[in-house]
Structure formats: structure tokens, C-alpha cells
Design a protein around this motif. Structure first.
Motif, mmCIF file in Angstrom:
data_model
loop_
_atom_site.group_PDB
_atom_site.id
_atom_site.type_symbol
_atom_site.label_atom_id
_atom_site.label_comp_id
_atom_site.label_asym_id
_atom_site.label_seq_id
_atom_site.Cartn_x
_atom_site.Cartn_y
_atom_site.Cartn_z
ATOM 1 N N THR A 14 0.855 -1.185 0.000
ATOM 2 C CA THR A 14 0.000 0.000 0.000
ATOM 3 C C THR A 14 0.895 1.239 0.000
ATOM 4 O O THR A 14 2.102 1.148 0.239
ATOM 5 N N LYS A 15 0.305 2.413 -0.230
ATOM 6 C CA LYS A 15 1.112 3.635 -0.197
ATOM 7 C C LYS A 15 1.674 3.869 1.205
ATOM 8 O O LYS A 15 2.806 4.353 1.361
ATOM 9 N N GLY A 16 0.921 3.538 2.229
ATOM 10 C CA GLY A 16 1.426 3.675 3.591
ATOM 11 C C GLY A 16 2.667 2.834 3.819
ATOM 12 O O GLY A 16 3.627 3.271 4.473
ATOM 13 N N GLU A 17 2.670 1.619 3.280
ATOM 14 C CA GLU A 17 3.841 0.743 3.430
ATOM 15 C C GLU A 17 5.031 1.271 2.624
ATOM 16 O O GLU A 17 6.180 1.111 3.044
ATOM 17 N N VAL A 18 4.766 1.910 1.489
ATOM 18 C CA VAL A 18 5.847 2.530 0.723
ATOM 19 C C VAL A 18 6.472 3.658 1.534
ATOM 20 O O VAL A 18 7.702 3.802 1.602
ATOM 21 N N ILE A 19 5.623 4.483 2.171
ATOM 22 C CA ILE A 19 6.128 5.579 3.004
ATOM 23 C C ILE A 19 6.981 5.029 4.148
ATOM 24 O O ILE A 19 8.044 5.580 4.475
ATOM 25 N N ASP A 20 6.532 3.939 4.750
ATOM 26 C CA ASP A 20 7.323 3.318 5.821
ATOM 27 C C ASP A 20 8.697 2.889 5.317
ATOM 28 O O ASP A 20 9.710 3.036 6.024
ATOM 29 N N LYS A 21 8.746 2.353 4.103
ATOM 30 C CA LYS A 21 10.025 1.929 3.529
ATOM 31 C C LYS A 21 10.974 3.127 3.390
ATOM 32 O O LYS A 21 12.164 3.032 3.698
ATOM 33 N N ILE A 22 10.451 4.246 2.911
ATOM 34 C CA ILE A 22 11.287 5.430 2.734
ATOM 35 C C ILE A 22 11.796 5.917 4.088
ATOM 36 O O ILE A 22 12.983 6.226 4.260
ATOM 37 N N GLY A 23 10.904 5.982 5.072
ATOM 38 C CA GLY A 23 11.299 6.432 6.399
ATOM 39 C C GLY A 23 12.288 5.505 7.056
ATOM 40 O O GLY A 23 13.283 5.950 7.654
ATOM 41 N N ASP A 24 12.053 4.194 6.956
ATOM 42 C CA ASP A 24 12.949 3.214 7.570
ATOM 43 C C ASP A 24 14.338 3.233 6.936
ATOM 44 O O ASP A 24 15.310 2.775 7.546
ATOM 45 N N SER A 25 14.429 3.772 5.713
ATOM 46 C CA SER A 25 15.716 3.856 5.024
ATOM 47 C C SER A 25 16.474 5.139 5.357
ATOM 48 O O SER A 25 17.541 5.391 4.808
ATOM 49 N N GLY A 26 15.906 5.954 6.246
ATOM 50 C CA GLY A 26 16.549 7.201 6.616
ATOM 51 C C GLY A 26 16.374 8.305 5.598
ATOM 52 O O GLY A 26 17.147 9.272 5.580
ATOM 53 N N CYS A 27 15.343 8.200 4.750
ATOM 54 C CA CYS A 27 15.138 9.163 3.658
ATOM 55 C C CYS A 27 13.817 9.918 3.787
ATOM 56 O O CYS A 27 13.294 10.429 2.794
ATOM 57 N N ALA A 28 13.273 10.008 5.001
ATOM 58 C CA ALA A 28 11.972 10.639 5.180
ATOM 59 C C ALA A 28 11.968 12.095 4.729
ATOM 60 O O ALA A 28 10.941 12.609 4.271
ATOM 61 N N GLU A 29 13.114 12.789 4.841
ATOM 62 C CA GLU A 29 13.182 14.195 4.453
ATOM 63 C C GLU A 29 12.905 14.390 2.957
ATOM 64 O O GLU A 29 12.512 15.481 2.537
ATOM 65 N N LEU A 30 13.104 13.360 2.143
ATOM 66 C CA LEU A 30 12.881 13.469 0.708
ATOM 67 C C LEU A 30 11.403 13.525 0.361
ATOM 68 O O LEU A 30 11.031 14.021 -0.713
ATOM 69 N N ILE A 31 10.553 13.033 1.242
ATOM 70 C CA ILE A 31 9.128 12.931 0.944
ATOM 71 C C ILE A 31 8.526 14.297 0.631
ATOM 72 O O ILE A 31 7.658 14.427 -0.241
ATOM 73 N N LYS A 32 8.981 15.345 1.312
ATOM 74 C CA LYS A 32 8.375 16.665 1.127
ATOM 75 C C LYS A 32 8.594 17.218 -0.279
ATOM 76 O O LYS A 32 7.885 18.131 -0.706
ATOM 77 N N HIS A 33 9.571 16.686 -1.021
ATOM 78 C CA HIS A 33 9.811 17.146 -2.388
ATOM 79 C C HIS A 33 9.098 16.293 -3.432
ATOM 80 O O HIS A 33 9.148 16.612 -4.622
ATOM 81 N N SER A 34 8.439 15.214 -3.005
ATOM 82 C CA SER A 34 7.744 14.351 -3.964
ATOM 83 C C SER A 34 6.387 14.938 -4.309
ATOM 84 O O SER A 34 5.783 15.664 -3.517
#
Length: 348
Positions: free
Chosen positions: A307-327
Motif C-alpha cells: 500500500t502507499k502507507g507501506e511505501v512511506i514506511d520503507k522510505i522512512g525506515d531507510s533514513g530518507c523521510a526528508e525526501l518525501i516533502k519534495h515528492s
């Protein structure tokens, strides 16, 4: 009744007994050129040896994508869409390798895949292009970033959350050398994509190879906004990049809820619910590409069961949560502002 148009591509003459108003002429080259294809940041290695059949493939995909926008489905109203959504598109295209394209093994899968993707009826007639434009006409070279290394993966990169998650998985977590193929649909989206690539570069072991693509048309050709065949154009380019680097697959990263895209109401049936990364579409792309080169080639979606929520978790768990705001995952890109990057209404 479905609208029927005869689409003449690459200077093909009109067939006899066809009404002038039923004809649409599209040209990438020559004095009557009305479609411009630009593929940016290309390395000399990628451009040095593109086989004729793949040059044909990119041109065919550009013509199909342009025709998709030039033939209206009837307007913005639901009733008009209901009456005129499905179109009959008859393509006459000049190619370098007409014998390959005219074979039933190619045309059948081409028609079947595109019909499922866009909900239209397709027919193709291929002839020989006597003076084809060199592939370099469409390429903008850039060796400054040093793209001489081998690649490990080719990904479709829209700049949305799911494609960002795929880039993070491949380039950051798996430390792979990746090419990111993007649609440069407008300046706002392009700037967001470039920002994400810059951010990724600081987190990756290998600098991503970003390949943005732009298809410009005469303003008179912009009559339809749904653009259901866009994924075909970018899959074709990604396939060409992968072949240049001897890879055997490309990847679309899209969460399964969007990929399967089941109708949310009785008005959203068929391809009204977009099938951009539907498993049947990706399998059709893979079959077509494998047939063209006579070797197995895969088109995959590794996020199909997320799901999209699980994709977001993957990004955050990889230490890349700061990138989300530019998507940017919103489909209403023309309405974006610096303050409101998402409309809050579309399914994304």
C-alpha cells in the motif's frame, strides 16, 4: 459512436477515399514537423548504437502518445466521456524496419496491450521510411556527470512517492547504479524531479543517471488530457536504455492499490480507472519488448503488493523521510503552487 481517426505519421500519404477531416498528420521531422521529442542527459555510450528497431519503437511510441492527446474523448463532462470515451485510431507509420512491425506477432501484442491500456481500438499499417531522421536528432548529450559506468537497474521515475520509494530501495538501500527515466511534463514537475535526484545523490553510493524526456506538440494538438498511453512511451525509452547496458528488465514502482486501480464507482469503469502499471499492461510491454529483440525481457512492479502507507514506511525506515516533502504524486500538476503542491481531490 466511437470517433475514428486516420493518423498519418512520418510523411505517409493519405489512403484513398478518406475524408480530410478524419485525417491527423503527425511528423517528428521535416518541414511539417509538429511533434518534438527530446531525450536529455544522454551519454555517448547510450547514443552510439541504438538498433533501428528500437529507434522505430521510440518514434512509434511518441506518435501514439501524441495522437492520444490530439483526438478528444468528448470533453470534460461525464456524459460526453460516456458517449465518446472509446476511439478508433488507425495509424499509418513510416518505419526503418517495416517487416518486423508488420508481423502479426508484433502487431497483435501492440494492439492488444494498447487497447487494454487506453480503452481504444487500434489498427496499424507500417511502411518503409526512405529517409529516416538520425536518432541523435532527439538526444541532448551530457558527459559532465560521467555516465560511463555500467548500470544495475533502470527505473521509471515520476517524482511521486512510489517512484521515490523505488529509487530509495534500489540506489540507497541496495547501493545499485540506477538510471531514472522521467517524463518532463512541465517545468514545475521537472524542478521537483531534479530536486529529488539531487537529494538522492547525497545519500547514494553511486550518482543516479537521470534521463528526462519531453514530448512537445503544436498547441492545436492538445485536445485531450487523459494521456492513457504515456506509460508506453516511457517504458519504450527505459527499455532502450536497459538494452544499451545489457540489462534484462526495467521496473515501474507503484503501490498495488493504484496499479490494480479497481473502479471506485460505477462511473469509473474500463480505463477510466487508469491502467498505467496494471499487471496485464506490464506483461504486454514485456512480451512486445521480448518479441522485438528475440530474448526474454521483464517489466516488473516490485511494489505491487504494498500500500502507499507501506511505501512511506520503507522510505522512512531507510533514513530518507526528508525526501518525501519534495515528492509530488498529484495528477493535477498544472494547478500546483509552491504552497499547495497537491490538490487534495485526486486519488493520489
Amino acid at each position: 459512436m466511437a470517433a475514428e481517426r486516420i493518423i498519418l505519421c512520418g510523411g505517409v500519404p493519405a489512403p484513398s477515399r478518406v475524408k480530410r477531416e478524419d485525417i491527423l498528420g503527425l511528423n517528428l521531422d521535416g518541414s511539417e514537423a509538429n511533434v518534438n521529442l527530446e531525450i536529455a542527459n544522454i551519454s555517448q555510450r547510450l547514443a552510439s548504437d541504438i538498433p533501428d528497431v528500437l529507434a522505430d519503437l521510440i518514434e512509434i511510441a511518441a506518435y501514439i502518445y501524441s495522437a492520444d492527446q490530439a483526438v478528444t474523448r468528448g470533453g470534460n463532462g461525464a456524459l460526453a466521456f460516456g458517449n465518446n470515451w472509446r476511439r478508433k485510431l488507425r495509424f499509418h507509420i513510416a518505419t526503418r524496419m517495416p517487416d518486423i512491425w508488420s508481423s502479426s506477432s508484433v502487431t497483435d501484442i501492440l494492439k492488444g496491450t494498447l487497447s487494454f491500456l487506453s480503452d481504444d481500438e487500434y489498427d496499424f499499417h507500417f511502411s518503409r521510411q526512405l529517409a529516416p531522421a538520425p536518432m541523435q536528432k532527439y538526444l541532448t548529450f551530457d558527459e559532465s556527470a560521467g555516465h560511463s559506468d555500467d548500470l544495475d537497474a533502470v527505473l521509471l521515475f515520476s517524482g511521486g512517492l512510489d517512484s521515490l520509494g523505488g529509487a530509495v530501495q534500489e540506489a540507497v538501500c541496495d547501493r545499485r547504479r540506477v538510471a531514472l527515466v522521467s517524463h518532463r511534463s512541465n517545468a514545475k514537475i521537472h524542478s521537483k524531479q531534479k530536486q529529488l535526484v539531487r537529494d538522492l545523490t547525497g545519500l547514494c553510493a553511486h550518482t543516479p543517471f537521470h534521463i528526462p524526456v519531453w514530448v512537445n506538440k503544436d498547441k492545436a494538438l492538445g485536445k485531450e488530457h487523459t494521456q492513457r498511453t504515456r506509460s508506453f512511451l516511457f517504458a519504450c525509452l527505459a527499455f532502450t536504455v536497459a538494452r544499451a547496458y545489457h540489462l534484462k528488465k526495467i521496473s515501474f514502482y507503484e503501490n498495488g492499490v493504484v496499479s490494480l486501480n479497481l473502479p471506485i464507482s460505477e462511473q469509473v469503469v474500463g480505463a477510466r480507472a487508469t491502467r498505467t502499471t496494471h499487471p496485464q499492461v506490464l506483461n504486454g510491454f514485456a512480451t512486445l519488448f521480448s518479441t522485438l529483440v528475440g530474448a526474454d525481457f521483464a517489466v516488473e512492479n516490485p511494489f505491487l503488493w504494498l500500500t502507499k502507507g507501506e511505501v512511506i514506511d520503507k522510505i522512512g525506515d531507510s533514513g530518507c523521510a526528508e525526501l518525501i516533502k519534495h515528492s509530488v504524486s498529484c495528477t493535477h500538476t498544472l494547478d500546483q503552487t509552491k504552497l499547495h503542491t497537491h490538490c487534495g481531490r485526486c486519488s493520489q
